[in-house]
Scaffold this motif. Structure first.
Motif, short mmCIF file in Angstrom:
data_model
loop_
_atom_site.label_atom_id
_atom_site.label_comp_id
_atom_site.label_asym_id
_atom_site.label_seq_id
_atom_site.Cartn_x
_atom_site.Cartn_y
_atom_site.Cartn_z
N ALA A 106 -8.15 -0.10 -6.21
CA ALA A 106 -6.47 -0.22 -5.06
C ALA A 106 -7.60 0.89 -3.88
CB ALA A 106 -5.48 0.48 -5.38
N LYS B 81 -11.20 0.03 -3.19
CA LYS B 81 -11.73 -0.61 -2.86
C LYS B 81 -11.26 -1.80 -2.23
CE LYS B 81 -15.87 -1.01 -5.22
NZ LYS B 81 -17.33 -0.35 -5.73
N GLN B 82 -10.40 -2.21 -2.48
CA GLN B 82 -9.51 -3.25 -1.68
C GLN B 82 -8.98 -2.92 -0.49
OE1 GLN B 82 -6.48 -6.50 -2.59
NE2 GLN B 82 -5.66 -5.07 -2.86
N GLU B 83 -8.02 -1.72 -0.26
CA GLU B 83 -8.18 -0.90 1.08
C GLU B 83 -8.92 -1.02 1.99
OE1 GLU B 83 -4.91 -1.05 2.16
OE2 GLU B 83 -5.27 0.06 4.17
N VAL C 124 -5.34 4.13 7.78
CA VAL C 124 -4.45 3.11 8.13
C VAL C 124 -2.95 3.43 7.64
CG1 VAL C 124 -4.54 1.01 8.82
CG2 VAL C 124 -6.33 1.86 8.76
N LYS C 125 -3.05 3.15 6.48
CA LYS C 125 -1.78 2.82 5.74
C LYS C 125 -1.04 4.36 5.90
CE LYS C 125 -1.28 0.08 1.80
NZ LYS C 125 -2.07 -0.76 1.98
N GLY D 225 0.60 4.36 9.19
CA GLY D 225 1.59 3.58 9.54
C GLY D 225 3.09 4.09 8.62
N GLU E 295 3.73 4.31 5.35
CA GLU E 295 3.16 4.01 3.83
C GLU E 295 3.05 4.73 2.86
OE1 GLU E 295 2.50 -0.29 2.40
OE2 GLU E 295 1.37 -0.10 4.58
N LYS F 49 0.63 4.53 -4.24
CA LYS F 49 1.36 2.77 -4.21
C LYS F 49 1.19 2.31 -5.67
CE LYS F 49 3.50 -1.03 -2.38
NZ LYS F 49 2.61 -2.64 -1.42
N HIS F 50 -0.33 2.16 -6.13
CA HIS F 50 -0.56 1.34 -7.33
C HIS F 50 -0.68 1.97 -8.45
CE1 HIS F 50 -1.86 -1.53 -3.68
NE2 HIS F 50 -0.36 -2.23 -4.63
N CYS F 51 -0.73 3.40 -8.42
CA CYS F 51 -1.01 4.13 -9.74
C CYS F 51 0.11 3.73 -11.14
CB CYS F 51 -0.46 5.66 -9.62
SG CYS F 51 -0.72 6.35 -10.85
N GLN F 52 -0.37 2.91 -12.64
CA GLN F 52 0.21 2.53 -13.11
C GLN F 52 1.19 3.41 -13.90
OE1 GLN F 52 -0.86 -1.30 -15.01
NE2 GLN F 52 -3.18 -0.42 -14.59
N MET G 74 2.29 6.19 -12.75
CA MET G 74 2.62 6.86 -11.03
C MET G 74 3.01 8.33 -11.46
SD MET G 74 6.88 4.41 -11.40
CE MET G 74 6.78 3.28 -10.41
N CYS G 75 1.57 8.04 -11.15
CA CYS G 75 1.43 10.08 -11.32
C CYS G 75 0.68 10.54 -11.12
CB CYS G 75 0.65 10.02 -12.93
SG CYS G 75 -1.07 10.01 -12.71
N MET H 123 2.71 -2.94 4.32
CA MET H 123 3.08 -3.29 5.22
C MET H 123 2.24 -4.16 6.17
SD MET H 123 4.63 -0.86 8.66
CE MET H 123 3.60 0.60 9.19
N ARG I 244 -5.10 -9.83 1.24
CA ARG I 244 -5.01 -8.40 -0.19
C ARG I 244 -3.56 -8.81 -0.92
NH1 ARG I 244 -4.09 -5.56 4.13
NH2 ARG I 244 -1.62 -4.97 4.01
N GLY J 197 6.28 -1.89 -7.56
CA GLY J 197 4.94 -1.87 -6.66
C GLY J 197 3.69 -1.39 -7.86
N ARG J 198 3.33 -1.26 -8.83
CA ARG J 198 2.40 -0.96 -9.04
C ARG J 198 1.37 -2.15 -9.71
NH1 ARG J 198 4.88 2.12 -14.31
NH2 ARG J 198 6.69 1.02 -13.93
N LEU J 199 0.52 -1.61 -9.34
CA LEU J 199 -0.25 -2.95 -9.66
C LEU J 199 -1.56 -2.71 -10.81
CD1 LEU J 199 0.78 -6.37 -9.26
CD2 LEU J 199 -1.21 -5.97 -7.81
N LEU K 15 -5.02 -6.55 -8.51
CA LEU K 15 -5.44 -5.18 -6.85
C LEU K 15 -6.84 -6.37 -6.11
CD1 LEU K 15 -4.66 -1.98 -7.92
CD2 LEU K 15 -3.72 -3.19 -5.96
N HIS L 268 2.80 0.10 -18.79
CA HIS L 268 2.93 1.56 -18.60
C HIS L 268 4.64 1.56 -18.79
CE1 HIS L 268 -1.05 1.32 -17.30
NE2 HIS L 268 -0.85 2.92 -17.26
N ARG M 63 7.91 9.68 -20.28
CA ARG M 63 8.42 10.41 -19.33
C ARG M 63 9.59 10.34 -19.00
NH1 ARG M 63 5.66 11.39 -14.72
NH2 ARG M 63 3.94 10.14 -14.30
N TRP N 237 -15.65 -5.55 -8.18
CA TRP N 237 -14.65 -4.37 -7.97
C TRP N 237 -14.73 -3.77 -9.35
CZ3 TRP N 237 -11.58 -6.81 -3.35
CH2 TRP N 237 -11.73 -6.09 -2.69
#
Ligand code: SF4
Ligand code: SF4
Lengths: 109, 744
Positions: free
Chosen positions: A22, A24-26, A66-67, A70, A72, A78-81, A83-84, B1, B37, B49-51, B56, B204, B211, B635
């Motif tokens: 994520a 690297k992409q951003e 940047v994010k 804005g 965000e 955001k992408h952490c699978q 959610m930690c 966004m 993106r 929202g996860r990916l 990615l 996940h 959790r 990547w």
């Protein structure tokens, strides 16, 4: 302005690598360059072998300027699978940390 | 966004790009007609929202300089790597002429239609194949059909429906839905869910459940992230999972821990099962599996006395010696404890809204194509007449029998192959050299893919460039919610979507008129059966849960929602969950589960074991690759650069192998080069290797084929070991090997 940072409850970090890609992409980082790395830590206890993953920000982490400007979440959060991960003022993150064993706060900037 | 000059398209991923089994909602950010993106859609209940890394990295995959972006025809010999660019018209004309000629001379059955893993391809490939008239839909190379179909078949026979862990995925409010109950225990059986979305289950979700309080029991030859967080870890000898299941059933039955009311009311054959499991007391199971008897007993007690609990299982179950028998025994575990279609148990999974994209059962094939066609399919479908279970469950070819038929030409010759997004030689094929030898004799081979790979280089006469999920429309009902994929950008260069390619060719090849002018019309017709439409789904963000009725959980057996006749019960011959399977009996199989030792193991082949003293288990997943894909994506490759196998420090020390050293892994069948990862997570007697390794940066021409023979672990596996059902039996997960140093 309070300083912001990343809170990571690494007890739940699965080493899925989403934060790294994520990031690297951003930033469209080239090979070898990235804002966060995840290390595998293997320890041998008396009754079992333990695996933990520890994410660590690098000098290239800009907390997703940047994010976050804005409004965000950073790309990794955001992408952490698992959610930690959480992003916010360090003073607030330390409060979260009180309740969470096996966690870290990173202040890359 | 979105930035001011970008637009965002919401879509569902499950095709080339991330490549995986999918279901994730994604935001595709587009600028000047290009994807800039791909992010997760935070409003999508599948992933919030996860990916994963593969999702990615989609933009790098789409615009990769090596992507094939126009049709090609081979101009040199097969394997020479000489290609010439052609137009779509020329490609379609050539394929039409060739396939019609072959059909006239040899019959439509002499053309096989080959797909890889389960993603949206199942829809378009079957559509084209049935239009052409061939019955031969196949995952070539997948020895014993070892990927989900054996488990699906066992569940179909046992309970008439399919079950998965209830991680609230069938409820729109997910974890917040008051109807959902957190599983008390989750058994992770032969799977590490972290790297992906195996069988459409977002890995996940297990962490989400942890959790919320779920505890774990892990059954795995390796130590994993999950096993060290589990209450019990059964670190078994690879290939002995069937014995563990029978041992647990023994404990649960003999200690009276089963759900007596459920067993009484809803099951058939309990006494027979009780008698059978007496052959598997914990001590004996311990001896077979290397797992201490106390741990087996403890796992059985924890699972049975904590309701609801749930079992998540992986592909190794399909590859077990007795194939669908091991799956049957595990199915019995959740049935005997009443953990079936209950909140927090193994909930029954149905296609959303009853819509079919990818036919998962014979019933679906019949719905789409009619009884007549399905009946005709069985006459010439390869393997159907050797194996009643293959004949009566779904429409697949038995992949091992296919290769034998190619070799012998009996009972009829195979002349051509349509290979669509499947890297047979560099990926799933057990004994890939044998597959290569058999397939290169075919008269005509079309490959539809996105990149050149060992299979396309070795075999293709025509290469058709397909699109990623961002460049096409598609729809998904595996399992829920019902989702659509929207086209975010135009096709890259001259690429075409699988649906468009197959519809065009189907029109040219069909013997019955095709009424659809375009793929969207076909989608709409199928979506209409679910009382919805593509635009309606798209306007809602791309997804929708089904209304109340047979597609919503729970306890559908009590409510008469599982059977065609509307009566309570299960959709099996007895209307019960069958511990003693009437269908297995009808198909000439043992109606009860049993244990079978792997064909090559310390027990069954002690002579081989003396020379090859390590157990090899293959198929370890990487979180950044999907099967044989993605090795060319910078990547991703950066995070997992080399084919690496895992070996225990004690074993490595005995062999004088150091961490990071390249060595040979050898079996009776060949040798491959892998890099050692010395780690205490390995069992001292077991090494674990990933599959699907080839090096896109090396020479793709014969004989190198991107170094596939050097690094493809399947060079060490073999085919033709399927069990009596036609499923399972192959040695992807348990065979014998040794490590030797590289001297030169
Ligand atoms: S906050 Fe942004 S820059 Fe920092 S590691 Fe996460 S994704 Fe990278
Ligand atoms: S995305 Fe989250 S779970 Fe995955 S490696 Fe990074 S911190 Fe760990």
């Amino acid at each position: 302005m309070p300083r912001n940072g990343l809170f990571i409850e690494y007890e739940y970090c699965t080493g899925c690598h989403s934060c790294e890609v994520a990031c690297k992409q951003e930033h469209n980082f080239s090979d070898g360059m990235v804002g966060i790395r995840v290390d595998e830590v293997v320890t041998v206890g008396p009754d079992k072998v333990h695996i933990d993953f520890i994410p660590f920000t690098t000098r290239f982490c800009d907390l997703c300027a940047v994010k976050t400007e804005g409004g965000e979440q950073p790309a990794c959060v955001k992408h952490c699978q698992a959610m930690c991960m959480a992003y916010g003022p360090i003073s607030e993150l330390t409060k979260a940390m009180e309740a969470k064993p096996r966690s870290i706060i990173l202040a890359p900037r | 966004m979105a930035k001011s000059d970008e637009k965002v398209i919401l879509t569902t991923l499950w095709s080339a790009g991330c490549g995986s089994h999918g279901g994730c909602g994604a935001e595709i950010y587009v600028k000047d007609g290009k994807v800039v993106r791909v992010e997760g859609d935070r409003n999508h209940p599948h992933n919030y929202g996860r990916l994963c890394p593969k999702g990615l990295a989609i933009s790098q995959y789409m615009y990769h300089p090596d992507r094939v972006t126009h049709p090609l025809k081979r101009v040199g010999e097969r394997g020479e790597g000489k290609w010439e660019r052609i137009t779509w018209d020329e490609a379609f004309d050539t394929i039409e002429a060739k396939l019609k000629d072959i059909r006239n001379k040899h019959g439509a059955e002499s053309v096989i239609f080959c797909q890889g893993t389960g993603r949206d391809i199942g829809g378009p490939i079957t559509f084209l194949m049935y239009a052409y008239g061939s019955p031969n839909w196949v995952q070539v190379g997948l020895a014993g059909h070892a990927c989900y179909t054996p488990r699906l078949g066992a569940m179909f026979a046992t309970q008439g429906s399919y079950s998965v862990v209830d991680a609230s995925q069938f409820l729109e409010k997910r974890y917040d839905d008051p109807e959902w109950v957190v599983p008390k225990y989750i058994i992770l059986w032969a799977q590490n869910p972290i790297p992906g979305c195996h069988d459409g289950f977002f890995g996940h979700w297990i962490i989400d459940c942890m959790r919320r309080g779920s505890k774990l029991i892990v059954i795995d030859p390796r130590s994993t992230w999950f096993s060290c967080r589990a209450d019990v870890h059964l670190q078994l000898r690879p290939g002995t999972d069937g014995a563990i299941a029978l041992g647990m059933l023994n404990v649960i039955i003999n200690e009276g821990l089963y759900d007596k009311e459920f067993v009484e009311k809803w099951t058939y054959g309990f006494d027979e099962l009780k008698e059978r499991v007496q052959e598997y007391p914990p001590d004996k199971v311990s001896e077979i599996t290397w797992v201490p008897a106390e741990l087996i007993i403890q796992a059985a007690r924890l699972y049975a006395t904590n309701k609801p609990s749930s079992i998540q299982w992986g592909e190794p179950v399909d590859a077990m010696p007795a194939g669908s028998v091991v799956a049957q025994a595990i199915n019995h575990l959740w049935a005997i404890t009443g953990n079936i279609d209950n909140p927090g148990g193994n909930v029954i999974a149905t296609r959303s809204h009853g819509v079919t994209t990818y036919p998962f059962s014979t019933a679906e094939l019949t719905e789409l194509y009619g009884e007549e066609l399905v009946k005709n399919l069985n006459e010439k479908r390869i393997g159907a007449n050797d194996y009643p279970m293959i004949k009566n469950f779904r429409g697949w070819v038995q992949p091992d029998v296919l290769i034998e038929q190619m070799e012998t030409g009996k009972p009829y010759p195979v002349k051509a192959a349509w290979i669509q997004t499947s890297n047979i030689i560099g990926g799933q094929a057990a004994d890939p050299k044998r597959h290569y030898e058999a397939m290169k004799k075919l008269d005509f081979i079309v490959v539809v893919d996105l990149f050149q790979n060992p299979t396309s280089m070795a075999l293709a006469d025509i290469f058709l460039p397909a699109t990623t999920i961002c460049e096409k429309e598609s729809f998904r009902s595996w399992w829920q919610p019902l989702c659509v994929s929207q086209k975010a950008v135009d096709e890259v260069d001259e690429c075409k979507s699988d649906w468009d390619i197959n519809l065009e060719l189907a029109k040219r090849l069909t013997t019955n008129p095709i009424k659809y002018n375009n793929a969207r019309e076909l989608f709409e017709e199928r979506l209409k059966t679910g009382n919805t439409s593509f635009d309606k789904l798209a306007s809602k963000g791309g997804w929708e849960y089904p209304p109340a009725g047979p597609f919503r959980p729970y306890n559908r057996h009590e409510r008469g929602l599982l059977r065609g006749d509307g009566q309570p019960g299960f959709d099996t011959p007895t209307g019960k969950v069958e511990f003693y399977s009437k269908r297995y009996e009808e198909w000439g199989l043992d109606p009860l589960p049993y244990y079978e030792e792997p064909a090559e193991s310390p027990v069954s082949t002690p002579d081989v074991y003396r020379e090859y003293p390590l157990i090899l288990t293959t198929g370890r997943r990487s979180p950044v690759f999907f099967h044989a894909e993605h090795r060319m994506i910078p990547w991703l490759r950066e995070l997992d650069p080399d084919p690496e196998f895992e070996i225990h420090p004690d074993t490595a020390r005995d062999l004088n192998v150091s961490n990071g050293e390249w060595v040979y892994i050898e079996s009776k069948r060949g040798r491959v080069k892998f890099k050692a990862k010395v780690t205490a997570t390995a069992h001292p007697k077991v090494i674990t290797a990933p599959h699907g390794w080839w090096l896109p940066e090396t020479d793709g021409r014969a004989p190198n084929f991107f170094s596939t023979w050097d690094h493809n672990i399947n060079v060490l596996t073999s085919m033709g070991n399927q069990s009596k059902s036609g499923f399972g039996g192959t040695n992807y997960r348990a065979s014998l090997c040794r490590i030797t140093k590289i001297k030169d």
